[in-house]
Design a protein around this motif. Structure first.
Motif, PDB file in Angstrom:
ATOM      1  N   PHE A 229       7.793  29.622  27.264  1.00  0.00           N
ATOM      2  CA  PHE A 229       7.045  30.192  26.015  1.00  0.00           C
ATOM      3  C   PHE A 229       6.852  29.844  24.948  1.00  0.00           C
ATOM      4  N   PRO A 262       5.303  35.750  29.408  1.00  0.00           N
ATOM      5  CA  PRO A 262       5.847  36.418  27.727  1.00  0.00           C
ATOM      6  C   PRO A 262       7.086  36.465  27.574  1.00  0.00           C
ATOM      7  N   ALA A 268       6.379  42.446  25.020  1.00  0.00           N
ATOM      8  CA  ALA A 268       6.736  43.085  26.670  1.00  0.00           C
ATOM      9  C   ALA A 268       8.028  42.945  26.712  1.00  0.00           C
ATOM     10  N   ALA A 273       7.978  41.138  30.856  1.00  0.00           N
ATOM     11  CA  ALA A 273       8.496  39.422  31.332  1.00  0.00           C
ATOM     12  C   ALA A 273       8.689  39.722  32.962  1.00  0.00           C
ATOM     13  N   TYR A 276       6.212  40.490  34.549  1.00  0.00           N
ATOM     14  CA  TYR A 276       4.726  40.019  34.663  1.00  0.00           C
ATOM     15  C   TYR A 276       5.181  38.357  35.819  1.00  0.00           C
TER      16      TYR A 276
END
Length: 384
Positions: A229, A262, A268, A273, A276
């Protein structure tokens, strides 16, 4: 021309890797000599006991989960019997917590077990930063600077050295230039942290940029997916490693892909995370195929990644900060607390679980936790 330069750099790196392997061997021998000395001094029962911090000074839950009062009393008794006086100087240790940086914390707990807390008349003054400090560097710098208020403090160890460490060291040096500042696994630019840290140590990001694609090729993979990220990709060392991975993958005939997930320190959170990764992984596997190695730069993504790879397919070479404790206990429902510090036994339990859950020859890790050895190693170095 670029290829020639890249190949020349690659040869130089592999020579460096051979040298680093020798250094790691020496460090391992040094570590086990410390274990042997600790065993001789304390006896096998004490050496294998779980560790804990002083509950009044350190509210973060300990990894072992044993009765902290009993362990603190035992540590205080050992300190008094061995030294017959309070420690002549103190070492401040700042680590992450059980959610982000568990291995770093466990390393600090091992140092507390060996040398006692300052409150007990021992050596170690330990503080753990919460997850929010990843986004509030000013709070971390204040925490680090506050350690310098102890007149007996001579060394500060921070692992991992998240943003705010450099400023914390700057404040410390401003008040107490005599304090030795040691940084493990820096998240800040090396140009910045090296201005104030007396020593900075980290995993060899350059060589790992080559070794991960090489390992992927050896496993029979045809694709390497790098999951990260924006915050992590703003760090020089992580960006450099990803660039090396990309070039090395091309050199080895692998497809290299960057995917985004994320940031667990943002909205989040850790749960978001992880969720996801669980939801997106089947799409990734369908898109890139089962001959794909997946690599994530964050601890929170590791557990669901390992679990999904074991269940659905793909390869996992190692975590960003490799450890048999990172991701595996939650992925395979393992209770490793009684074996913390007994790393060969921990590795055997993890290996058996990987095989039992279908990950044989597809999932790997390092034999020893990097975060643990960095924290413990820096403290031992600070004692010299």
């Amino acid at each position: 021309m670029m290829n020639n330069q890249f190949n020349a750099q690659k040869k130089s790196i592999f020579r460096l890797m051979a040298f680093m392997a020798a250094v790691v061997l020496v460090a391992t021998i040094f570590y086990f000599s410390l274990e042997k000395r600790s065993l001789a001094e304390t006896g096998p029962n004490e050496t294998n006991s779980s560790s804990s911090n002083d509950a009044s000074a350190q509210p973060t839950p300990t990894a072992a989960g044993a009765d902290s009062n009993q362990q603190n009393a035992a540590a205080a008794a050992r300190t008094e019997a061995e030294n017959d006086q309070a420690a002549p100087f103190h070492i401040g240790v700042v680590t992450g917590n059980m959610e982000q940086g568990a291995e770093d914390l466990i390393g600090a707990e091992e140092m507390v077990r060996r040398y006692g807390t300052v409150e007990q008349g021992g050596l170690i003054l330990h503080r753990a930063y919460p997850n929010e400090y990843f986004n509030t560097p000013e709070k971390l710098s204040d925490l680090i600077a506050s350690l310098a208020e102890d007149p007996l403090l001579k060394v500060i160890v921070v692992n991992q050295s998240i943003p705010g460490t450099s400023e914390g060291f700057r404040k410390v040096k401003e008040k107490r230039p005599d304090i030795f500042c040691l940084a493990g696994e820096p998240h800040e630019s090396s140009d910045v942290i090296s201005l104030y840290a007396d020593l900075v140590v980290a995993s060899d990001y350059v060589s790992r940029g080559y070794l991960l694609p090489y390992s992927a090729k050896q496993l029979g993979a045809d694709t390497l997916v790098h999951v990260s990220f924006e915050r992590h990709m703003s760090y020089d060392h992580m960006r450099l490693r990803a660039l090396i991975m990309e070039h090395a993958s091309k050199d080895l005939g692998l497809k290299f892909v960057m995917e985004t997930a994320p940031d667990p320190t943002k909205e989040a959170g850790i749960d978001g995370a992880r969720e996801y990764i669980v939801k997106i992984f089947p799409d990734w596997l369908s898109k890139y195929g089962e001959k794909t190695v997946f690599f994530a730069t964050n601890d929170a993504h590791t557990e669901p990644l390992i679990k999904q790879i074991a269940n659905l397919g793909g390869f996992f070479v190692e975590a960003d900060i490799p450890s048999p404790l990172l991701g595996f206990p939650d992925a395979f429902d393992l209770e490793l607390t009684p074996y913390l510090g007994q790393w060969p036994q921990v590795l055997k339990i993890v290996e058996d679980a990987v095989i039992e859950n279908g990950g044989d020859k597809r999932i790997g890790t390092w034999a020893y936790p990097l975060g643990f050895t960095q924290t413990a190693g820096l403290v031992e170095f600070g004692k010299l």
